[in-house]
Motif scaffolding. Structure first.
Motif, PDB file in Angstrom:
ATOM      1  N   GLU A   1       0.832  -1.199   0.000  1.00 24.77           N
ATOM      2  CA  GLU A   1       0.000   0.000   0.000  1.00 24.77           C
ATOM      3  C   GLU A   1       0.869   1.253   0.000  1.00 24.77           C
ATOM      4  O   GLU A   1       1.901   1.306   0.663  1.00 24.77           O
ATOM      5  CB  GLU A   1      -0.899   0.014   1.231  1.00 24.77           C
ATOM      6  CG  GLU A   1      -1.808   1.236   1.304  1.00 24.77           C
ATOM      7  CD  GLU A   1      -2.660   1.245   2.552  1.00 24.77           C
ATOM      8  OE1 GLU A   1      -3.860   1.484   2.429  1.00 24.77           O
ATOM      9  OE2 GLU A   1      -2.110   1.018   3.648  1.00 24.77           O
ATOM     10  N   PHE A   2       0.431   2.233  -0.764  1.00 23.61           N
ATOM     11  CA  PHE A   2       1.077   3.529  -0.833  1.00 23.61           C
ATOM     12  C   PHE A   2       0.057   4.557  -0.354  1.00 23.61           C
ATOM     13  O   PHE A   2      -0.871   4.900  -1.093  1.00 23.61           O
ATOM     14  CB  PHE A   2       1.535   3.834  -2.262  1.00 23.61           C
ATOM     15  CG  PHE A   2       2.505   2.804  -2.783  1.00 23.61           C
ATOM     16  CD1 PHE A   2       3.863   2.929  -2.555  1.00 23.61           C
ATOM     17  CD2 PHE A   2       2.046   1.699  -3.477  1.00 23.61           C
ATOM     18  CE1 PHE A   2       4.751   1.966  -3.017  1.00 23.61           C
ATOM     19  CE2 PHE A   2       2.922   0.727  -3.947  1.00 23.61           C
ATOM     20  CZ  PHE A   2       4.281   0.868  -3.714  1.00 23.61           C
ATOM     21  N   PRO A   3       0.207   5.032   0.899  1.00 23.91           N
ATOM     22  CA  PRO A   3      -0.754   6.002   1.428  1.00 23.91           C
ATOM     23  C   PRO A   3      -0.804   7.262   0.564  1.00 23.91           C
ATOM     24  O   PRO A   3       0.174   7.609  -0.107  1.00 23.91           O
ATOM     25  CB  PRO A   3      -0.209   6.316   2.825  1.00 23.91           C
ATOM     26  CG  PRO A   3       0.624   5.125   3.183  1.00 23.91           C
ATOM     27  CD  PRO A   3       1.220   4.665   1.874  1.00 23.91           C
TER      28      PRO A   3
ATOM     29  N   ALA B   1      -6.982   1.219  -6.354  1.00 22.78           N
ATOM     30  CA  ALA B   1      -7.076   2.587  -5.844  1.00 22.78           C
ATOM     31  C   ALA B   1      -8.349   2.667  -5.014  1.00 22.78           C
ATOM     32  O   ALA B   1      -9.413   2.247  -5.461  1.00 22.78           O
ATOM     33  CB  ALA B   1      -7.123   3.583  -6.991  1.00 22.78           C
ATOM     34  N   LYS B   2      -8.198   3.171  -3.795  1.00 21.19           N
ATOM     35  CA  LYS B   2      -9.353   3.307  -2.905  1.00 21.19           C
ATOM     36  C   LYS B   2      -9.592   4.785  -2.669  1.00 21.19           C
ATOM     37  O   LYS B   2      -8.756   5.481  -2.093  1.00 21.19           O
ATOM     38  CB  LYS B   2      -9.094   2.576  -1.592  1.00 21.19           C
ATOM     39  CG  LYS B   2     -10.303   2.471  -0.696  1.00 21.19           C
ATOM     40  CD  LYS B   2      -9.991   1.542   0.478  1.00 21.19           C
ATOM     41  CE  LYS B   2     -11.233   1.169   1.238  1.00 21.19           C
ATOM     42  NZ  LYS B   2     -10.910   0.195   2.304  1.00 21.19           N
ATOM     43  N   ASP B   3     -10.742   5.274  -3.143  1.00 19.79           N
ATOM     44  CA  ASP B   3     -11.086   6.684  -2.989  1.00 19.79           C
ATOM     45  C   ASP B   3     -11.390   7.002  -1.525  1.00 19.79           C
ATOM     46  O   ASP B   3     -11.597   6.103  -0.708  1.00 19.79           O
ATOM     47  CB  ASP B   3     -12.301   7.036  -3.851  1.00 19.79           C
ATOM     48  CG  ASP B   3     -11.985   7.007  -5.333  1.00 19.79           C
ATOM     49  OD1 ASP B   3     -10.793   7.118  -5.697  1.00 19.79           O
ATOM     50  OD2 ASP B   3     -12.927   6.854  -6.131  1.00 19.79           O
TER      51      ASP B   3
ATOM     52  N   ALA C   1      -8.933  -5.104  -0.904  1.00 16.65           N
ATOM     53  CA  ALA C   1      -9.044  -3.656  -0.733  1.00 16.65           C
ATOM     54  C   ALA C   1      -9.550  -3.276   0.658  1.00 16.65           C
ATOM     55  O   ALA C   1      -9.319  -2.154   1.112  1.00 16.65           O
ATOM     56  CB  ALA C   1      -9.953  -3.072  -1.809  1.00 16.65           C
ATOM     57  N   ALA C   2     -10.180  -4.204   1.351  1.00 16.60           N
ATOM     58  CA  ALA C   2     -10.671  -3.915   2.702  1.00 16.60           C
ATOM     59  C   ALA C   2      -9.529  -3.546   3.649  1.00 16.60           C
ATOM     60  O   ALA C   2      -9.725  -2.800   4.603  1.00 16.60           O
ATOM     61  CB  ALA C   2     -11.448  -5.118   3.248  1.00 16.60           C
TER      62      ALA C   2
ATOM     63  N   ALA D   1      -2.618   0.664  -4.073  1.00 14.14           N
ATOM     64  CA  ALA D   1      -1.881  -0.538  -3.687  1.00 14.14           C
ATOM     65  C   ALA D   1      -1.593  -1.398  -4.906  1.00 14.14           C
ATOM     66  O   ALA D   1      -2.351  -1.408  -5.870  1.00 14.14           O
ATOM     67  CB  ALA D   1      -2.677  -1.343  -2.659  1.00 14.14           C
ATOM     68  N   GLY D   2      -0.506  -2.105  -4.821  1.00 17.67           N
ATOM     69  CA  GLY D   2      -0.167  -3.112  -5.809  1.00 17.67           C
ATOM     70  C   GLY D   2      -0.404  -4.472  -5.198  1.00 17.67           C
ATOM     71  O   GLY D   2      -0.021  -4.728  -4.048  1.00 17.67           O
ATOM     72  N   VAL D   3      -1.079  -5.342  -5.930  1.00 18.09           N
ATOM     73  CA  VAL D   3      -1.336  -6.711  -5.482  1.00 18.09           C
ATOM     74  C   VAL D   3      -0.547  -7.632  -6.389  1.00 18.09           C
ATOM     75  O   VAL D   3      -0.625  -7.526  -7.614  1.00 18.09           O
ATOM     76  CB  VAL D   3      -2.843  -7.061  -5.557  1.00 18.09           C
ATOM     77  CG1 VAL D   3      -3.086  -8.501  -5.121  1.00 18.09           C
ATOM     78  CG2 VAL D   3      -3.674  -6.093  -4.730  1.00 18.09           C
ATOM     79  N   LEU D   4       0.197  -8.529  -5.788  1.00 17.76           N
ATOM     80  CA  LEU D   4       1.032  -9.454  -6.533  1.00 17.76           C
ATOM     81  C   LEU D   4       0.740 -10.873  -6.063  1.00 17.76           C
ATOM     82  O   LEU D   4       0.827 -11.166  -4.865  1.00 17.76           O
ATOM     83  CB  LEU D   4       2.513  -9.125  -6.307  1.00 17.76           C
ATOM     84  CG  LEU D   4       3.541 -10.038  -6.945  1.00 17.76           C
ATOM     85  CD1 LEU D   4       3.472  -9.951  -8.468  1.00 17.76           C
ATOM     86  CD2 LEU D   4       4.943  -9.675  -6.452  1.00 17.76           C
TER      87      LEU D   4
END
Length: 156
Positions: free
Chosen positions: A18-20, A52-54, A93-94, A102-105
């Motif tokens: 996650e990138f705040p 991306a979470k708004d 995303a929760a 965030a990047g999910v790998l």
């Protein structure tokens, strides 16, 4: 990925980085390191998403194929299995803070495949696995060092 035999498959893990909001500084280094791990045969990338979470909590998920300029990741895009479903995206995303990216790998640990295959052939099955967060390791090492210093001071 579909040509891989289940007999030779290594352990599969996922991670979310996650990138705040306002704290990211993408230089391409992450992508270069990921490609290096793939090229070295350490991992095989199975799926990747950008989430991306708004601020209101709504989520946008992008597959690599939805991205215009992949840079070094271009070499990985054709091999992806796109394993993650919409429900997975919601669950992943929760964990994110509103306003973050965030990047999910999802990746196979090729380095561990021979061991995992041998364990399966011997009738074994994985019953637990967990990653220890780096922050917890650092805190433990610092606590041990402080304890050692305290013990040394008592002994004087």
């Amino acid at each position: 990925m579909t040509d891989t035999s289940l007999d030779t498959l290594g352990p599969v893990d996922f991670l979310i980085v996650e990138f705040p909001a306002g704290e990211s500084s993408f230089t391409g280094e992450i992508a270069e390191e990921l490609v290096r791990l793939v090229d070295a045969g350490t991992i095989r990338v199975i799926d990747m998403l950008i989430l991306a979470k708004d601020a209101d909590g709504s989520i946008e998920a992008l597959e690599l194929s939805d991205t215009d300029d992949l840079g070094p990741l271009q070499s990985l895009e054709a091999e992806l299995a796109e394993l993650l479903a919409e429900e997975d995206v919601e669950n992943l995303a929760a964990a994110m803070d509103p306003g973050s990216v965030a990047g999910v790998l999802v990746y196979e640990n090729l380095w561990a495949a021979p061991f995992a295959s041998a364990a399966r052939r011997a009738g074994g099955q994985l019953i637990a696995s967990e990653r220890i967060p780096m922050q917890a390791i650092i805190a433990s090492l610092e606590a041990d060092a402080a304890s050692d210093v305290a013990s040394e001071q008592k002994g004087k």
